[in-house]
Design an enzyme around this catalytic site. Structure first.
Site, PDB file in Angstrom:
ATOM      1  N   ASP A  33       0.838  -1.116  -0.031  1.00 11.13           N
ATOM      2  CA  ASP A  33      -0.125   0.080   0.038  1.00 11.13           C
ATOM      3  C   ASP A  33       0.846   1.336  -0.195  1.00 11.13           C
ATOM      4  O   ASP A  33       1.748   1.383   0.688  1.00 11.13           O
ATOM      5  CB  ASP A  33      -0.783  -0.091   1.387  1.00 11.13           C
ATOM      6  CG  ASP A  33      -2.285   0.555   1.100  1.00 11.13           C
ATOM      7  OD1 ASP A  33      -2.342   1.700   0.460  1.00 11.13           O
ATOM      8  OD2 ASP A  33      -3.255  -0.196   1.356  1.00 11.13           O
TER       9      ASP A  33
ATOM     10  N   ASP B 272      -3.236   4.733  -2.258  1.00 14.56           N
ATOM     11  CA  ASP B 272      -4.509   5.212  -1.361  1.00 14.56           C
ATOM     12  C   ASP B 272      -4.800   6.714  -1.855  1.00 14.56           C
ATOM     13  O   ASP B 272      -4.049   7.602  -2.199  1.00 14.56           O
ATOM     14  CB  ASP B 272      -3.731   5.380   0.227  1.00 14.56           C
ATOM     15  CG  ASP B 272      -4.895   5.829   1.093  1.00 14.56           C
ATOM     16  OD1 ASP B 272      -5.591   4.944   1.177  1.00 14.56           O
ATOM     17  OD2 ASP B 272      -4.828   6.824   1.741  1.00 14.56           O
TER      18      ASP B 272
ATOM     19  N   GLU C 298      -6.635   3.833  -5.704  1.00 13.33           N
ATOM     20  CA  GLU C 298      -7.823   4.209  -5.249  1.00 13.33           C
ATOM     21  C   GLU C 298      -8.455   5.494  -5.220  1.00 13.33           C
ATOM     22  O   GLU C 298      -7.781   6.425  -5.117  1.00 13.33           O
ATOM     23  CB  GLU C 298      -7.441   3.956  -3.558  1.00 13.33           C
ATOM     24  CG  GLU C 298      -8.877   3.660  -2.780  1.00 13.33           C
ATOM     25  CD  GLU C 298      -8.863   4.180  -1.360  1.00 13.33           C
ATOM     26  OE1 GLU C 298      -9.770   3.863  -0.646  1.00 13.33           O
ATOM     27  OE2 GLU C 298      -7.975   5.347  -1.008  1.00 13.33           O
TER      28      GLU C 298
ATOM     29  N   HIS D  46     -11.108  -3.433   4.129  1.00 14.91           N
ATOM     30  CA  HIS D  46     -10.783  -2.934   5.418  1.00 14.91           C
ATOM     31  C   HIS D  46     -11.607  -1.499   5.755  1.00 14.91           C
ATOM     32  O   HIS D  46     -11.798  -1.102   6.897  1.00 14.91           O
ATOM     33  CB  HIS D  46      -9.390  -2.572   5.654  1.00 14.91           C
ATOM     34  CG  HIS D  46      -8.865  -1.526   4.860  1.00 14.91           C
ATOM     35  ND1 HIS D  46      -8.879  -1.594   3.461  1.00 14.91           N
ATOM     36  CD2 HIS D  46      -8.405  -0.234   5.190  1.00 14.91           C
ATOM     37  CE1 HIS D  46      -8.438  -0.570   3.252  1.00 14.91           C
ATOM     38  NE2 HIS D  46      -8.067   0.358   4.081  1.00 14.91           N
ATOM     39  N   ASP D  47     -12.367  -1.071   4.747  1.00 15.07           N
ATOM     40  CA  ASP D  47     -12.988   0.191   4.766  1.00 15.07           C
ATOM     41  C   ASP D  47     -14.606  -0.028   4.745  1.00 15.07           C
ATOM     42  O   ASP D  47     -15.573   0.940   5.023  1.00 15.07           O
ATOM     43  CB  ASP D  47     -12.917   1.287   3.872  1.00 15.07           C
ATOM     44  CG  ASP D  47     -11.502   1.954   3.874  1.00 15.07           C
ATOM     45  OD1 ASP D  47     -10.817   1.854   4.948  1.00 15.07           O
ATOM     46  OD2 ASP D  47     -11.132   2.513   2.980  1.00 15.07           O
TER      47      ASP D  47
HETATM   48  O1  TEU Z   1      -9.971   5.472   2.116  1.00 14.23           O
HETATM   49  C1  TEU Z   1     -10.124   6.490   1.530  1.00 14.23           C
HETATM   50  C2  TEU Z   1     -11.589   6.526   1.602  1.00 14.23           C
HETATM   51  O2  TEU Z   1     -12.348   7.053   0.592  1.00 14.23           O
HETATM   52  C3  TEU Z   1     -12.206   6.038   2.687  1.00 14.23           C
HETATM   53  O3  TEU Z   1     -12.234   7.168   3.811  1.00 14.23           O
HETATM   54  C4  TEU Z   1     -13.922   6.034   2.668  1.00 14.23           C
HETATM   55  O4  TEU Z   1     -14.479   6.828   2.138  1.00 14.23           O
HETATM   56  C5  TEU Z   1     -14.524   5.577   3.843  1.00 14.23           C
HETATM   57  O5  TEU Z   1     -13.711   4.869   4.710  1.00 14.23           O
HETATM   58  C6  TEU Z   1     -15.659   4.628   3.674  1.00 14.23           C
HETATM   59  O6  TEU Z   1     -16.242   4.360   4.683  1.00 14.23           O
HETATM   60  C7  TEU Z   1      -8.386   5.151   2.268  1.00 14.23           C
HETATM   61  C8  TEU Z   1      -7.775   4.069   3.159  1.00 14.23           C
HETATM   62  O7  TEU Z   1      -8.418   2.908   2.448  1.00 14.23           O
HETATM   63  C9  TEU Z   1      -8.521   4.132   4.438  1.00 14.23           C
HETATM   64  O8  TEU Z   1      -8.495   3.233   5.375  1.00 14.23           O
HETATM   65  C10 TEU Z   1      -7.965   5.614   5.159  1.00 14.23           C
HETATM   66  O9  TEU Z   1      -8.664   5.903   6.312  1.00 14.23           O
HETATM   67  C11 TEU Z   1      -8.178   6.893   4.288  1.00 14.23           C
HETATM   68  O10 TEU Z   1      -7.907   6.365   2.738  1.00 14.23           O
HETATM   69  C12 TEU Z   1      -6.982   7.685   4.832  1.00 14.23           C
HETATM   70  O11 TEU Z   1      -5.734   7.226   4.276  1.00 14.23           O
END
Ligand code: TEU
Ligand code: CA
Length: 554
Positions: free
Chosen positions: A98, A199, A252, A325-326
């Site tokens: 990542d 990211d 992403e 994970h999100d």
């Molecule tokens: O996620 C980006 C993102 O768009 C998320 O904030 C998403 O909108 C949200 O979690 C949905 O519920 C990335 C990573 O995957 C995330 O884990 C990080 O917290 C974020 O960037 C900041 O680096």
């Protein structure tokens, strides 16, 4: 259509904190992943993507990096990572890391310098502005709640942070920042890393006028998402790093629709291999995080189809995923985590493995893990959930119980609970109490159990992955939707050079009839995948059982 290894691959995402704890401190680690390589090999995946493992104070679980060339203390050492990579490579599994380049931690050396004085050499590594009318420079909002600007007394200016205040945004306008980043990326590529997931990479170019946001949604996004120089920066980065090594790159990209996506992934543009779309996971949150909305299968079908057509017409590629994970667990969202847990988990998996793109499996998805339900607002660890809970409490329109219900449905912690390996205490994840509560259903849902049963979700995933390897039509076939208006069934075909696929997916908990006579002229087809034990003969007019998935080859 150019053939590429990553178009034929299945990627498995490991969230290291929750995968396997090797030294029983309650936190997953790199040696834990090493212990579980057999599991990945057995499943048959071609690449592993690790969430950030770099040095970090863990304000946002590793997405706040304080040293890009060192490993987080709790996870291990650079040597552990090299060993993991070597062992994966021995099994022909690639390693995807990542990369968090939009922001660093406020504990990164660069930021510590930057905040010292206005003339510090690192000042312009970050985005500093004067306040306006006694407040922040503009109305931009952070993803985790509140203003995207934080006042810093020392120099009497504000810095930009699109996520938490401990994640200051890097200033990509500064060529020195870009050079340092490229050098760091090449350092990892030299070690043998096969690719990167980048990211929120479409947020790196901000409109330098910093105007107030006017559009609906997160305030300011029209000025920081897909900004003026985003493609210039990405092309420069790709040319100086990834493309020299033929690395796989996954961008992403929140706030990206199919038109925008093409700009990142059209092969001739030489930017990214693929993007991570968001729109297909926003159906039940159209009115915001705090409102759970009903959704309609035809909307999902339309959206998936539009992306599929757009990408295949423009020689572009995408990732296919439901879980990471999100995101809360998909079986608890678009499936049924009760009576039809196994059927719906398999059906949703079938969709991901039969569309045009690269499937990404998130740890636990291959055994049909479900959302958790916390009893108390203090159980949540996720910084995003805690931000929203705070906002909702301040608004004071919902009861604590209502807030708990929404937070349980939405929280990213749903995906982050420790992996279920077996039915022993702490599910074989660790012998000590894990950093985050375990889902109490681990005695019923775990890897050991799935391995010993023929009709498990795991066995089905295994089969699906082996079919993708056997028939190139899974990766390269042309997509076409069928039964377009059907409210319960998502049906499509993939046309390849040697064979074709017909995919039928019932998204409802009832039987669903279909009639393909007007759309197809097939007499014989072989059922190569089905999530019910008693298999069905091929018929153009028939019925699907609840959450049934069928894949025919012809
Ligand atoms: O996620 C980006 C993102 O768009 C998320 O904030 C998403 O909108 C949200 O979690 C949905 O519920 C990335 C990573 O995957 C995330 O884990 C990080 O917290 C974020 O960037 C900041 O680096
Ligand atoms: Ca550990």
């Amino acid at each position: 259509m150019n053939k590429k290894w990553w178009k034929e691959a299945v990627v498995y995402q490991v969230y290291p904190r929750s995968f396997k704890d090797s030294n029983n401190d309650g936190i997953g680690d790199l040696r834990g992943i090493i212990e579980k390589i057999d599991h990945l090999d057995q499943l048959g995946v071609d690449a592993v993507w690790l969430n950030p493992v770099y040095k970090s104070p863990n304000d946002d679980n590793g997405y706040d990096i304080s040293d890009y060339q060192a490993i987080m203390d709790e996870f291990g050492t650079v040597e552990d990572l090299e060993e993991l990579m070597e062992l994966l490579h021995q099994r022909n599994i690639k390693l995807i890391m990542d990369l968090v380049l939009n922001h660093s931690s406020d504990e990164h050396q660069w930021f510590k310098e930057s905040r010292q004085s206005k003339d510090n050499p690192y000042r312009d590594y970050y985005i500093w502005r004067d306040g306006k009318n006694g407040g922040p420079p503009n109305n931009w909002k952070a993803f985790f709640g509140g203003s995207a600007w934080k006042y810093d007394q020392k120099t009497d200016q504000y810095y930009l942070h699109l996520f938490s205040p401990k994640q200051p945004d890097l200033n990509w306008e500064n060529p020195k920042v870009r050079e340092e980043i490229y050098e760091m990326i090449n350092w990892w590529l030299e070690k043998g890393v096969d690719g990167f997931r980048l990211d929120v990479i479409n947020l790196i170019s901000k409109d330098q006028r910093f105007p107030d946001g006017k559009k609906e949604g997160l305030a300011g996004h029209e000025y920081f998402a897909n900004g003026p120089r985003v493609h210039e920066f990405i092309k420069e980065m790709a040319a100086n790093t990834f493309n020299k090594y033929e690395a796989m790159t996954v961008g992403e990209t929140p706030f990206v629709d199919k038109e925008e996506a093409i700009k990142f992934v059209k092969e001739e543009r030489e930017e990214f291999s693929m993007v991570i779309p968001f729109e297909h996971l926003e159906f039940d949150r159209k009115e915001g995080w705090d409102k759970i909305t009903d959704w309609d299968l035809t909307e999902l079908k339309d959206l998936m189809s539009e992306w599929q057509y757009k990408l295949q017409e423009n020689n572009g590629w995408t990732s296919l995923y439901f879980c990471n994970h999100d995101q809360p667990r998909i079986v608890s969202r678009y499936g049924d985590d009760g009576k039809y847990r196994k059927e719906s988990a398999k059906m949703l998996g079938t969709m991901l493995h039969t569309l045009r793109g690269t499937p990404f499996i998130y740890q636990g998805e291959e055994i049909g893990m479900t959302n958790i339900s916390f009893d108390s607002l203090t159980d949540f660890d996720d910084i995003e959930t805690r931000g929203y809970i705070k906002e909702l409490q301040e608004k004071d329109q919902l009861t604590q119980k209502e807030i708990l219900e929404i937070a349980n449905y939405r929280t990213r912690d749903n995906a982050r609970t420790p992996m279920h390996w077996n039915d022993s205490k702490y599910a074989g994840f660790s012998e000590s109490e894990p950093w985050l509560k375990m889902n109490s259903n681990y005695p019923e849902i775990n890897v050991e159990k799935d391995l010993s049963s023929d009709d498990s979700v795991f066995k089905y995933y295994q089969k699906m992955i082996s079919l993708r390897k056997k028939y190139p039509v899974f990766a390269y076939g042309k997509y076409d939707i069928l039964l377009e208006a059907d409210q319960n069934i998502y049906a499509y075909q993939r046309q390849g050079e040697q064979n074709n696929l017909l995919v039928l997916l019932n998204f409802s908990e009832n039987d669903a009839d279909y009639d393909l006579n007007d759309q197809l002229e097939i007499k014989q087809a072989e059922l190569i995948l089905n999530n019910y034990q008693k298999e069905a003969d091929f018929e153009l007019k028939s019925s699907l059982r609840p959450y049934e998935a069928r894949v025919y080859l012809y």
